[in-house]
Design an enzyme around this catalytic site. Structure first.
Site, PDB file in Angstrom:
ATOM      1  N   ASP A 161      12.704  23.739  -3.890  1.00  0.00           N
ATOM      2  CA  ASP A 161      13.053  22.744  -4.690  1.00  0.00           C
ATOM      3  C   ASP A 161      14.857  22.728  -4.433  1.00  0.00           C
ATOM      4  O   ASP A 161      15.245  22.065  -5.043  1.00  0.00           O
ATOM      5  CB  ASP A 161      13.000  23.495  -6.251  1.00  0.00           C
ATOM      6  CG  ASP A 161      11.575  23.776  -6.474  1.00  0.00           C
ATOM      7  OD1 ASP A 161      10.953  22.969  -6.327  1.00  0.00           O
ATOM      8  OD2 ASP A 161      11.405  24.899  -6.811  1.00  0.00           O
ATOM      9  N   CYS A 199      14.189  25.360   0.532  1.00  0.00           N
ATOM     10  CA  CYS A 199      13.443  26.080  -0.177  1.00  0.00           C
ATOM     11  C   CYS A 199      12.413  24.932  -1.033  1.00  0.00           C
ATOM     12  O   CYS A 199      12.732  23.650  -0.361  1.00  0.00           O
ATOM     13  CB  CYS A 199      14.151  26.569  -1.482  1.00  0.00           C
ATOM     14  SG  CYS A 199      15.527  27.823  -0.792  1.00  0.00           S
ATOM     15  N   LYS A 201       0.764  -1.148  -0.046  1.00  0.00           N
ATOM     16  CA  LYS A 201       0.095  -0.027  -0.122  1.00  0.00           C
ATOM     17  C   LYS A 201       0.997   1.066  -0.001  1.00  0.00           C
ATOM     18  O   LYS A 201       2.029   1.147   0.227  1.00  0.00           O
ATOM     19  CB  LYS A 201      -0.942  -0.187   1.236  1.00  0.00           C
ATOM     20  CG  LYS A 201       0.000  -0.163   2.452  1.00  0.00           C
ATOM     21  CD  LYS A 201      -1.174  -0.058   3.623  1.00  0.00           C
ATOM     22  CE  LYS A 201      -0.577   0.028   5.101  1.00  0.00           C
ATOM     23  NZ  LYS A 201      -1.445   0.418   6.014  1.00  0.00           N
TER      24      LYS A 201
HETATM   25  N1  PMH Z   1      -1.636  -4.978   8.268  1.00  0.00           N
HETATM   26  C1  PMH Z   1      -2.676  -3.745   8.161  1.00  0.00           C
HETATM   27  C2  PMH Z   1      -4.026  -3.721   8.538  1.00  0.00           C
HETATM   28  C3  PMH Z   1      -1.828  -2.619   8.316  1.00  0.00           C
HETATM   29  O1  PMH Z   1      -2.354  -1.352   8.373  1.00  0.00           O
HETATM   30  C4  PMH Z   1      -0.582  -2.618   8.211  1.00  0.00           C
HETATM   31  C5  PMH Z   1       0.460  -1.311   8.211  1.00  0.00           C
HETATM   32  C6  PMH Z   1       0.152  -3.835   8.074  1.00  0.00           C
HETATM   33  C7  PMH Z   1      -0.386  -5.067   8.012  1.00  0.00           C
HETATM   34  C8  PMH Z   1       1.774  -4.030   7.933  1.00  0.00           C
HETATM   35  O2  PMH Z   1       2.312  -3.283   9.025  1.00  0.00           O
HETATM   36  P1  PMH Z   1       3.977  -3.269   9.272  1.00  0.00           P
HETATM   37  O3  PMH Z   1       4.418  -2.371   8.015  1.00  0.00           O
HETATM   38  O4  PMH Z   1       4.099  -2.914  10.579  1.00  0.00           O
HETATM   39  O5  PMH Z   1       4.585  -4.508   8.910  1.00  0.00           O
HETATM   40  N2  PMH Z   1      -0.315  -0.266   8.428  1.00  0.00           N
HETATM   41  C9  PMH Z   1       0.243   0.968   8.856  1.00  0.00           C
HETATM   42  C10 PMH Z   1      -0.507   2.196   9.148  1.00  0.00           C
HETATM   43  O6  PMH Z   1      -1.823   2.345   8.754  1.00  0.00           O
HETATM   44  N3  PMH Z   1       0.200   3.235   9.522  1.00  0.00           N
HETATM   45  O7  PMH Z   1       1.515   2.743   9.651  1.00  0.00           O
HETATM   46  C11 PMH Z   1       1.560   1.278   9.142  1.00  0.00           C
END
Ligand code: PMH
Length: 378
Positions: free
Chosen positions: A321, A319, A42
């Site tokens: 850039d 700045c 993600k």
């Molecule tokens: N599963 C869920 C539902 C998550 O939101 C995340 C990471 C992970 C697994 C993976 O976690 P890790 O990177 O600690 O292994 N989510 C987020 C978050 O929402 N903010 O920081 C990490």
């Protein structure tokens, strides 16, 4: 071998795909072979580039990909990635059909959502859903037993929806104190029993993020969702010693000197007269700024960068850039400058940069904007 997005910039982020593969292979070694790994790609692969990191992760043994948004999943499909993908956020039920058609799994935790999603699919396709329970994170998922009972009652009548998975997310797996983790884990065990009473066995049960997977592999059922550690960064500083192998950071950030001047004493450098030279100084201009996600706080928190393996300070305000650094001596235009990463024996890690900004390492690659091309080294 290195390959890069088309760019004519002197600033780039380097992503070591071999490090990502190493971190995944080492993680998989901690588990029995029937445990599947979901690579969390993600937020554009935590800023590393979703498509390339997804491909590397799959090559290293990841079976699933995890994203927050349906759009992110569709982008991976458009790039020809065929691995199973789970969307971990809430998707609008109107989009259930497209998800089913593209073989994208969705997260489900509302009974009304099930009814609506079913009405959009109407038996024309099958949508795999992963049921989300909230055991203490307080973000997504069903927390009450009654809520889960009602949800399961509705799910039984949704012939287009197949419950492929059941999961939860830990809020404190990266903390030395394990009491809250234990509470969440035990609540999850109760939820699993409840769900199984309704639908029998569920193919995938998962709860382990990086911290939980690396510290408590025996509590991770048959799938782990690995994000930060796959990119080679620790979930938190306090558990670094609990990690069973040395993580290999995949991300580094570099630029080049584009101008160098020997400036007399008393000369202003940058906006707001925030830095005035105190003697005759070598000042170099580096083409990275806050529009690249290299925010002004770096300068106010005393940031250094590496030039020829030596730490040098950023001077004046950053700045949009560019930024300016003070060098101990002349260095030619084109000299490499490293904001995150190593030069010779010296390293400025993402962990150090995160501490400088009072944040967590997760934010560092994520904050570097799309304007900075990612160069992939494999
Ligand atoms: N599963 C869920 C539902 C998550 O939101 C995340 C990471 C992970 C697994 C993976 O976690 P890790 O990177 O600690 O292994 N989510 C987020 C978050 O929402 N903010 O920081 C990490």
């Amino acid at each position: 071998m290195a390959f890069k997005q088309a760019s004519r910039r002197d600033t780039w982020a380097e992503v070591r795909l071999d490090c990502i593969k190493y971190n995944i292979r080492m993680t998989l070694q901690q588990f029995h072979s029937d445990v599947s790994l979901m690579a969390m790609v993600k937020a554009d692969g935590y800023g590393h580039g979703a498509v390339e990191t997804a491909k590397a992760a799959i090559e290293a043994g990841a079976e699933f990909l995890g994203v927050a948004l349906l759009d992110e999943a569709l982008e991976l499909r458009d790039e020809g990635i065929e691995a199973p993908i789970l969307v971990l956020g809430r998707t609008n039920p109107e989009d259930a059909l497209i998800a089913a058609q593209k073989d994208i799994r969705l997260t489900a935790f509302q009974k009304e959502w099930l009814e609506e999603a079913e009405s959009y699919i109407k038996g024309t396709a099958r949508l795999n859903v992963h049921i989300k329970v909230d055991t203490g994170m307080g973000r997504f998922g069903m927390a009450e037993e009654e809520e889960i009972e009602e949800f399961m009652g509705v799910l039984r009548h949704c012939c287009s929806l197949h419950p492929e998975g059941l999961y939860t997310h830990f809020a404190t797996a990266d903390s030395k104190k394990t009491e809250f983790f234990e509470r969440q884990y035990s609540c999850f065990l109760d939820n699993i029993r409840l769900v199984k009473d309704h639908i029998g066995e569920v193919e995938y049960i998962h709860c382990g993020n990086s911290a939980a997977s690396l510290r408590f592999p025996e509590r991770c059922f048959n799938m782990v969702r690995i994000g930060i550690s796959m990119y080679g960064l620790p979930p938190s500083k306090e558990i670094i010693d609990d990690i069973p192998f040395t993580l290999q950071p995949a991300f580094s950030l570099h630029s080049r000197i584009v101008q160098i001047k020997e400036v007399p004493q008393g000369q202003n450098i940058g906006y707001g007269q925030a830095y005035i030279t105190t003697e005759k100084e070598w000042i170099a201009t580096i083409p990275i700024g806050y529009a690249d996600g290299w925010y002004r706080q770096h300068a106010s928190k005393g940031a250094e960068v590496l030039v020829d393996g030596v730490r040098v300070p950023i001077v004046g305000r950053i700045c949009m850039d560019q930024l300016m650094v003070r060098l101990p001596e002349y260095r030619p235009v084109g000299t490499k400058v490293t904001m995150v990463g190593s030069q010779n024996q010296e390293t400025i890690s993402a962990v150090e940069v995160a501490e400088r900004l009072d944040t967590i390492p997760y934010e560092i690659p994520c904050m570097i904007s799309k304007r900075v091309p990612r160069i992939y080294v494999s």
